[in-house]
Design a protein around this motif. Structure first.
Motif, PDB file in Angstrom:
ATOM      1  N   ILE A 672      -5.649  74.365 -12.671  1.00 41.84           N
ATOM      2  CA  ILE A 672      -4.383  74.852 -12.850  1.00 41.84           C
ATOM      3  C   ILE A 672      -3.438  73.460 -12.580  1.00 41.84           C
ATOM      4  CG2 ILE A 672      -4.236  75.693 -10.069  1.00 41.84           C
ATOM      5  CD1 ILE A 672      -2.292  77.563 -11.416  1.00 41.84           C
ATOM      6  N   PHE A 673      -2.130  73.733 -12.914  1.00 44.27           N
ATOM      7  CA  PHE A 673      -1.405  72.083 -13.131  1.00 44.27           C
ATOM      8  C   PHE A 673       0.170  72.616 -13.381  1.00 44.27           C
ATOM      9  CE2 PHE A 673      -5.571  71.194 -15.291  1.00 44.27           C
ATOM     10  CZ  PHE A 673      -5.969  69.488 -14.911  1.00 44.27           C
ATOM     11  N   ALA A 674       0.714  71.150 -12.267  1.00 45.71           N
ATOM     12  CA  ALA A 674       2.040  71.718 -12.857  1.00 45.71           C
ATOM     13  C   ALA A 674       2.712  70.663 -13.563  1.00 45.71           C
ATOM     14  CB  ALA A 674       2.861  71.733 -10.999  1.00 45.71           C
ATOM     15  N   LYS A 675       3.839  70.930 -13.593  1.00 38.74           N
ATOM     16  CA  LYS A 675       4.201  69.981 -15.171  1.00 38.74           C
ATOM     17  C   LYS A 675       6.395  69.680 -14.497  1.00 38.74           C
ATOM     18  CE  LYS A 675       1.191  70.688 -19.078  1.00 38.74           C
ATOM     19  NZ  LYS A 675       1.306  70.767 -19.757  1.00 38.74           N
ATOM     20  N   THR A 676       6.637  68.530 -14.054  1.00 37.43           N
ATOM     21  CA  THR A 676       7.764  67.848 -14.100  1.00 37.43           C
ATOM     22  C   THR A 676       7.679  66.777 -15.201  1.00 37.43           C
ATOM     23  OG1 THR A 676       7.597  66.228 -12.530  1.00 37.43           O
ATOM     24  CG2 THR A 676       7.616  68.538 -11.921  1.00 37.43           C
ATOM     25  N   ASP A 677       9.195  66.633 -14.906  1.00 35.32           N
ATOM     26  CA  ASP A 677       9.868  65.291 -15.813  1.00 35.32           C
ATOM     27  C   ASP A 677       9.493  64.345 -15.935  1.00 35.32           C
ATOM     28  OD1 ASP A 677      11.516  66.647 -17.182  1.00 35.32           O
ATOM     29  OD2 ASP A 677      13.003  66.552 -15.918  1.00 35.32           O
ATOM     30  N   ILE A 678       8.718  63.494 -14.795  1.00 32.12           N
ATOM     31  CA  ILE A 678       8.109  62.541 -14.431  1.00 32.12           C
ATOM     32  C   ILE A 678       6.666  62.624 -14.461  1.00 32.12           C
ATOM     33  CG2 ILE A 678       7.166  61.492 -12.511  1.00 32.12           C
ATOM     34  CD1 ILE A 678      10.141  61.299 -12.272  1.00 32.12           C
ATOM     35  N   GLY A 679       6.240  64.506 -14.918  1.00 27.12           N
ATOM     36  CA  GLY A 679       4.652  64.336 -14.860  1.00 27.12           C
ATOM     37  C   GLY A 679       3.992  65.333 -14.456  1.00 27.12           C
ATOM     38  N   THR A 680       2.244  65.054 -14.778  1.00 28.81           N
ATOM     39  CA  THR A 680       1.491  66.598 -14.668  1.00 28.81           C
ATOM     40  C   THR A 680       1.414  66.202 -13.379  1.00 28.81           C
ATOM     41  OG1 THR A 680       1.297  66.899 -17.066  1.00 28.81           O
ATOM     42  CG2 THR A 680      -0.118  67.944 -15.452  1.00 28.81           C
ATOM     43  N   SER A 681       0.326  67.072 -12.877  1.00 28.69           N
ATOM     44  CA  SER A 681      -0.594  66.904 -11.477  1.00 28.69           C
ATOM     45  C   SER A 681      -1.693  66.525 -11.624  1.00 28.69           C
ATOM     46  CB  SER A 681      -0.383  68.125 -10.880  1.00 28.69           C
ATOM     47  OG  SER A 681      -0.658  69.664 -11.123  1.00 28.69           O
ATOM     48  N   THR A 682      -2.384  66.155 -11.453  1.00 30.15           N
ATOM     49  CA  THR A 682      -4.074  66.002 -11.237  1.00 30.15           C
ATOM     50  C   THR A 682      -3.919  66.875 -10.821  1.00 30.15           C
ATOM     51  OG1 THR A 682      -4.572  65.096  -8.270  1.00 30.15           O
ATOM     52  CG2 THR A 682      -3.986  63.169  -9.933  1.00 30.15           C
ATOM     53  N   GLN A 683      -5.938  66.791 -11.237  1.00 33.69           N
ATOM     54  CA  GLN A 683      -6.720  68.689 -10.954  1.00 33.69           C
ATOM     55  C   GLN A 683      -6.501  69.435  -9.471  1.00 33.69           C
ATOM     56  OE1 GLN A 683     -10.401  67.994 -13.078  1.00 33.69           O
ATOM     57  NE2 GLN A 683     -11.776  68.962 -12.057  1.00 33.69           N
ATOM     58  N   SER A 684      -6.450  69.848 -10.307  1.00 32.02           N
ATOM     59  CA  SER A 684      -7.280  70.806  -8.051  1.00 32.02           C
ATOM     60  C   SER A 684      -8.232  70.616  -7.877  1.00 32.02           C
ATOM     61  CB  SER A 684      -6.206  72.232  -8.518  1.00 32.02           C
ATOM     62  OG  SER A 684      -7.637  73.007  -9.744  1.00 32.02           O
ATOM     63  N   GLU A 685      -8.558  70.721  -7.301  1.00 32.07           N
ATOM     64  CA  GLU A 685     -10.110  71.230  -6.870  1.00 32.07           C
ATOM     65  C   GLU A 685     -11.113  72.116  -7.292  1.00 32.07           C
ATOM     66  OE1 GLU A 685     -10.653  71.754  -2.214  1.00 32.07           O
ATOM     67  OE2 GLU A 685      -9.898  70.127  -1.700  1.00 32.07           O
ATOM     68  N   LYS A 686     -12.177  72.034  -7.491  1.00 33.79           N
ATOM     69  CA  LYS A 686     -12.982  72.969  -8.293  1.00 33.79           C
ATOM     70  C   LYS A 686     -13.114  73.985  -7.548  1.00 33.79           C
ATOM     71  CE  LYS A 686     -17.402  72.683 -10.651  1.00 33.79           C
ATOM     72  NZ  LYS A 686     -18.769  72.537 -10.970  1.00 33.79           N
TER      73      LYS A 686
END
Length: 708
Positions: A672-686
């Motif tokens: 699961i990834f979160a997106k803002t105007d700055i960018g996207t979060s890195t990959q969560s733990e497996k």
């Protein structure tokens, strides 16, 4: 002269038991009607013996006028049969004449019962006694066939003798009587059913029963006809009888002896006898009556502290019950020495159990249960040991309390004793009573002193208070210090544990002094804002409390005043200066949902409230794919990623999402990834989850399921 006998016939037929009369008369043939000389007339029997009247007058000889003599037999018997001669003499003239008496009796079956039941395998007689004069000839037929006399059959006076009679001899017998000379004939039909004496199949056996319960003894025999049963008890073999209201019931048809209920006296030897008309059989047995334990004496005991105490339990039962003592909440005591020899359990004798406690202590006051059991049951009873002692205070009793001006505060004193103690409160060598400053509340084991602390009383209201507990065994004092509570010190430390553009986590350590009362939490002040926090880590003060300061501005310096709070108020502050980070892309999402789905076809994803990096999250991207788990725990993809998006509402942040149309009992990898105007979060733990087991359904069925 002529001699005539009446009746005028040569033979007279007389019936046995009836009477007969013979008249002998002399007639003069000269015609002048006169007889010369004396006439002598006599009657003689066939033995030529003159007949005279007998004593009982059954036979009577009497004159019948001057010229006749009569012979009367009033009751004919069989020996009366024969010739009777009448003789006369007149002077030298003699003459005689005879008549024959023939005796007869009709044939009769004097004893020929029907039916008859001879005993099997005996020399039996089928009774048929026939009488008649002359004696009739007797013959027999069996089921219509003439019986030939020989080794098996023999004719006796009583009837037909059959040697070693068996069931094959059952049938219809005809007893035939006939007198061929006179042509007389008669017969008697007799049904013969051979009876078999009882043979015991099983007897009462050796039985055990429990007193107070119902029990039956049984015996069974085979015979023809079916037997009736009798029961005998003891060496004297007393016949047992019963009526519907009796405790002991006997069923003579079923061979059943029932005790409702059993008593100890029913113990003993029993004999069952089976009987019918041709014999009997018997079998012996025994009954052992078990008696469940019963405690008939167990008393409560009272002792003074330091004295010895003894509890005695008396019981009876059969077999002798096993006995033990158990203190409530503890395991049973063992026989012999317990508690280092202070407690001893012993039998005196086997049915009496004693527990002796040396130098009893208050904690010995309790319920002591006497447990008894044997193979018939169990019985328990409880004795209470009461130990009288002077009041005692618990070793961990509170010895200091804190209060402050304007507060209503309680000091509680706990004490135990037997009898229950009464309480007194003392301060400054003065016995306290209820007034506007003090109120005393007392129960069986404690007393509370309620103190109203006023500003004007602070010079004397604090200090040492004495709680005195007393009963008729003595008294004890407990000194409790009433101290003035104060504001807490500042936190011993405050530091930034985690820093983000919008959030700071500040770790706060507790103050060195909490002012004598409970630490409630902390207060953080900044930019004219005040936030109170409740402490969460009272059990581990070294870790301190993590306090979240949210909704901060990125790349901004803040000056925080951190204070400690207790019931008195808020203490002095410790200053902390911290600067938030610059705006950045969202931090990785932390998944917290379970790794096993409860549903075969769907899965609920749950994550923590995300750290946005300083900008609001606009949407989430959710990826998932089927994987196969290897034995070493490594996952192997079975398909490409399936991607889903979810728009975010800044006013109502999302923390969950439901995946649907999944396969049952299948492993899935999730990102699961979160997106803002700055960018996207890195990959969560497996993260790998597994769906629940269930029936596999097609896509079409899945669509139907969703619409239903």
């Amino acid at each position: 002269y002529e001699l005539t006998i009446k009746p005028a016939k040569a033979e007279f037929l007389g019936s046995l038991g009836s009477g007969a009369s013979f008249s002998c008369e002399v007639c003069d043939l000269s015609g002048d009607g006169e007889l010369e000389g004396n006439i002598i007339i006599q009657w003689f029997n066939n033995h030529n013996k003159e007949i005279t009247s007998d004593k009982d007058e059954r036979v009577v000889v009497a004159k019948d006028g001057t010229k006749a003599k009569k012979l009367v037999i009033r009751r004919i018997i069989e020996s009366d049969a024969g010739d009777y001669r009448c003789a006369f003499r007149v002077g030298h003239i003699t003459n005689s004449k005879s008549i024959k008496l023939s005796v007869f009796k009709d044939m009769s079956f004097d004893h020929a019962p029907n039916p008859q039941h001879p005993r099997i395998h005996t020399t039996a007689i089928i009774e048929c006694q026939v009488s008649g004069v002359p004696a009739p000839e007797v013959s027999w037929r069996f089921n219509g066939k003439k019986i030939i006399y020989g080794d098996k059959y023999k004719q006796l006076t009583k009837g037909l003798q059959i040697k070693n009679i068996s069931l094959a001899d059952n049938g219809n017998y005809t007893c035939i009587a006939e007198i061929s000379d006179s042509g007389r004939y008669d017969e008697k039909r007799i049904t013969v059913v051979v009876h078999v004496p009882p043979v015991m199949i099983h007897g009462p056996g050796h039985q055990k029963g429990i007193a107070g319960h119902e029990l039956s003894l049984y015996c069974k025999a085979e015979s023809d006809p079916m037997p009736s049963y009798e029961f005998y008890k003891g060496k004297n073999e007393k016949l047992l009888t019963s009526s519907p209201s009796d405790r002991i019931q006997i069923d003579s048809h079923l061979g059943k002896l029932t005790f409702k209920p059993l008593k100890k006296d029913d113990h003993g030897i029993y004999r069952c006898k089976a009987l019918n008309d041709v014999g009997e059989a018997s079998a012996n047995g025994s009954l052992h009556v078990l008696v469940a334990p019963h405690i008939y004496e167990l008393k409560n005991v009272t002792a003074q502290e330091g004295q010895d105490a003894k509890i005695t339990c008396k019981s009876h039962g059969d077999p002798m019950p096993f006995m033990e003592f158990q203190k409530v909440g503890h395991s049973p005591f063992k026989n012999g020495s317990n508690d280092g020899g202070r407690i001893t359990v012993r039998h005196r004798p086997a049915n009496i159990l004693e527990i002796e406690i040396k130098k009893v202590q208050p904690h010995d006051s309790s319920n002591y249960t006497c447990l008894t059991k044997n193979s018939a049951g169990e019985h328990n009873a409880t004795s209470h040991l009461t130990v009288h002692y002077q009041p005692k205070f618990p070793s961990d009793h509170i010895r200091q309390v804190f209060s402050w001006s304007g507060r209503l505060h309680n000091i509680t004193c706990n004490a135990h004793g037997n009898p229950h103690p009464t309480f007194e409160w003392w301060h400054l060598e003065r016995l306290l009573t209820n007034n506007e400053t003090f109120n005393i509340f007392t129960s069986a084991r404690n007393s509370s002193l309620q103190i109203r602390v006023r500003e004007a009383d602070q010079s004397w209201i604090f200090g040492e208070y004495i709680c005195r507990a007393k009963n008729n065994k003595g008294s004890k004092d407990m000194k409790i210090l009433h101290s003035r509570a104060s504001l807490p010190d500042p936190p011993s430390d405050a530091s930034v544990k985690e820093n983000t553009p919008n959030l700071l986590i500040i770790n706060v350590k507790p103050p060195f002094s909490v002012g004598g009362v409970k630490l409630l939490g902390y207060r953080i002040e900044y930019n004219n804002k005040v936030t109170d926090f409740t402490t969460m880590r009272i059990s581990n003060l070294l870790l301190g409390d993590d306090l979240k300061m949210e909704n901060l501005k990125p790349a901004t310096q803040y000056q925080f005043k951190v204070r400690s709070r207790n019931e008195v108020g808020v203490g002095k502050y410790r200053e902390l200066v911290a600067t938030t980070l610059n705006i950045t892309k969202p931090y990785p999402i932390k998944l917290v949902s379970p790794k096993q789905s409860k549903d075969p076809w769907s899965y609920k994803i749950v994550w923590e409230k995300p750290k946005t990096g300083g900008k609001p999250i606009k949407e989430y991207e959710i990826r998932y794919r089927r994987v196969r788990m290897k034995q070493d725990g490594i996952s192997e993809p079975l398909e490409n990623w399936v991607s889903k998006t979810k728009d975010e509402n800044a006013y109502k942040p999302s923390v969950e999402y439901i995946l649907s149309n999944l396969n049952p009992k299948t492993n899935y990898q999730l990102q699961i990834f979160a997106k803002t105007d700055i960018g996207t979060s890195t990959q969560s733990e497996k993260f790998i989850f597994k769906t629940a087991a269930g029936k596999y359904i097609t896509n079409f069925e899945m669509i139907l399921k969703r619409f239903r």
